[in-house]
Design an enzyme around this catalytic site. Structure first.
Site, mmCIF file in Angstrom:
data_model
loop_
_atom_site.group_PDB
_atom_site.id
_atom_site.type_symbol
_atom_site.label_atom_id
_atom_site.label_comp_id
_atom_site.label_asym_id
_atom_site.label_seq_id
_atom_site.Cartn_x
_atom_site.Cartn_y
_atom_site.Cartn_z
ATOM 1 N N CYS A 1 -1.104 -10.282 8.396
ATOM 2 C CA CYS A 1 -1.313 -8.417 9.148
ATOM 3 C C CYS A 1 -1.676 -7.443 8.902
ATOM 4 O O CYS A 1 -2.440 -6.560 8.440
ATOM 5 C CB CYS A 1 -1.835 -8.530 10.974
ATOM 6 N N HIS B 1 -10.627 -7.956 12.354
ATOM 7 C CA HIS B 1 -9.137 -7.417 12.087
ATOM 8 C C HIS B 1 -10.089 -8.937 11.288
ATOM 9 O O HIS B 1 -9.307 -9.565 11.221
ATOM 10 C CB HIS B 1 -8.389 -8.161 13.485
ATOM 11 N N CYS C 1 1.000 -4.657 14.407
ATOM 12 C CA CYS C 1 2.439 -5.804 14.439
ATOM 13 C C CYS C 1 1.359 -6.987 13.521
ATOM 14 O O CYS C 1 0.201 -6.560 12.579
ATOM 15 C CB CYS C 1 1.551 -7.073 15.904
#
Length: 383
Positions: A89, A339, A369
Site C-alpha cells: 500500500c 484506496h 500501513c
C-alpha cells in the site's frame, strides 16, 4: 545535505468499483496525471531523469514495468526510463522517497514519482494467485520458513484490523463514527472545491465518485460483519477503486535552471516495520521514529495524513501518539475517497500539500500501513 523539492502534484479523480474509470486501461490511467503534471509545470519532459512508479499486483495489463509504460503511453520522450516499486500500500509513497533520495544524492535532478492502481481490472491480491494455471497455488505465508517463524495462523488485513480494534479497545460504534466523519469531511471538501487544484478530470469525471454523502450512522450500524464475531464491516474499511497520482521532484539546481517555484520541501523521509502478523500497526513506531529523527513533536505538525485502510488503524495510531482527530485526514480518507493501492501514497501527499497551502500550515506528516507490517513516513514543509 542537498534538498529535494516538490514542484507540483496532480491526481486523477478516484473511480469507484464498477465506476467511471473501470474501463480505462491501467497504462492510460497512470499516464493521465503524468501528462497533466508535464502540462502544468511546463517542464521539458526530456529533462526528466527517471520515473519511479508505485503499483501492486503487477500482472496482466499492469505487468511489464508499468512505471516505464505509463511514461510511454503519455507520449513522452522514450529516452526517459521508468521503474516500478512494490511496497504494497505504500508503493507510491516509497516512489516519492526514492525520487527524493535520488535528488538528494546529487545523482538526479528531476524525477517523476507517483503510482497507479486499476482495481477494477486487477482485483486486490490477484498477483498472489496468478500462478494457479502453472501449479503455483500457495501464497508466501505457506513457506516452511515462514511457518517456522510466524506459525500457520490466519494472515490477512481483516484479521489484523480486528486485532487492533481489540487491543486498543475500539468499539464498532466508534469506528462507524470515524467512518461517518470521513465521508462528511470528503463531501465538505468536494463541495468547497478543495480538491479542484489537485484533480485532472478523466473520462468526464471531475470529482471523486467514491464518496457517499448519504452515509448515516444508522446505515453503517446495519452492515453485516466481514468476520463472524468481529467488528469490521465494509463501511469502516477502505474502498476498492481506480486512481493515479504523480509528483515532480526537483533538485535545487533544477529549480534554478527551470525557474520553478517549489510548493514544498521534503523535510524528512523514513520507513520502519513491525510484526507482519499484526501487519497494520507499523505507522505507530514509524511515526515515533520519524519525529525523533527529525527532532520534532506531534505539536510541530500542522496536518497529518494516515491512510484509512480500516478505521481501527488511524484510530489506534492517534490514541497511541496523542494526535487530535482535528488534524488528521481533514479532507476525509480512504474510507470515503478510496484506496487505489499503488496510487494512495502519492494521492495522500497531493492532498496534504494542497491542504497545507489552503490552511497556511507549515509541516505535514504522512504515513500508512503496508503489507508485511511496514510503514513509510514523510514530513514535508510548505514553502
Amino acid at each position: 545535505m542537498a534538498e529535494a523539492y516538490i514542484i507540483d502534484a496532480v491526481r486523477t479523480p478516484i473511480g469507484r468499483k464498477k465506476g467511471s474509470l473501470a474501463g480505462v486501461h491501467p497504462a492510460d490511467l497512470g499516464a493521465h496525471p503524468i501528462k497533466a503534471l508535464v502540462a502544468r509545470t511546463g517542464i521539458d519532459a526530456g529533462a526528466v531523469d527517471d520515473v519511479v512508479w508505485g503499483c501492486c499486483d503487477t500482472i496482466g495489463p499492469q505487468a511489464g514495468d508499468i512505471g516505464r509504460t505509463v511514461w510511454l503511453v503519455a507520449g513522452l520522450p522514450q529516452h526517459v526510463p521508468g521503474t516500478t516499486i512494490d511496497r504494497q500500500c505504500g508503493s507510491s509513497q516509497q516512489a516519492v522517497h526514492f525520487a527524493a533520495q535520488g535528488v538528494m544524492s546529487g545523482t538526479q535532478d528531476l524525477v517523476v514519482a507517483g503510482g497507479s492502481q486499476a482495481m477494477n481490472a486487477i482485483p486486490i491480491s490477484a498477483a498472489m494467485y496468478a500462478g494457479e494455471p502453472y501449479g503455483f497455488t500457495n501464497p508466501f505465508n505457506t513457506s516452511p520458513g515462514w511457518i517456522a517463524r510466524y506459525g500457520d495462523g490466519l494472515l490477512n488485513q481483516i484479521n489484523s484490523a480486528e486485532m487492533i480494534a481489540d487491543k486498543w479497545g475500539i468499539s464498532r460504534a466508534e469506528m462507524e463514527e470515524f467512518a461517518f466523519a470521513s465521508h462528511q469531511r470528503a463531501q465538505a471538501a468536494t463541495d468547497a472545491g478543495w480538491f479542484a487544484n489537485e484533480i485532472a478530470p478523466l473520462e468526464g469525471l471531475a470529482q471523486d465518485e467514491t464518496i457517499r454523502p448519504g452515509t448515516t450512522r444508522e446505515g453503517l450500524a446495519e452492515l453485516r460483519l466481514i468476520q463472524e464475531g468481529g467488528k469490521i464491516t465494509a463501511g469502516i474499511s477502505s474502498q476498492n477503486c481506480d486512481g493515479a497520482a504523480a509528483l515532480l521532484i526537483a533538485s535545487e539546481a533544477a529549480v534554478k535552471a527551470h525557474n520553478f517555484t517549489p510548493r514544498a520541501r521534503i523535510h524528512h523521509l523514513s520507513v520502519r516495520a513491525d510484526d507482519p502478523v499484526w501487519m497494520l500497526t507499523a505507522p505507530i513506531p514509524a511515526t515515533q521514529y520519524a519525529l525523533a529523527k527529525a527532532g520534532m513533536t506531534v505539536a510541530d505538525i500542522d496536518l497529518f495524513e494516515c491512510n484509512e485502510a480500516f478505521a481501527s488503524v488511524p484510530m489506534a495510531w492517534m490514541m497511541e501518539l496523542g494526535i487530535p482527530h482535528e488534524k488528521v485526514n481533514v479532507h476525509g480518507g480512504a474510507i470515503a475517497l478510496g484506496h487505489p493501492l499503488g496510487a494512495t501514497g502519492a494521492r495522500l501527499m497531493t492532498t496534504m500539500l494542497n491542504g497545507l497551502e489552503r490552511t497556511g500550515g507549515r509541516y505535514g506528516l504522512q504515513t500508512m500501513c503496508e503489507g508485511g507490517g511496514q510503514a513509510n513516513v514523510t514530513i514535508i514543509e510548505r514553502l
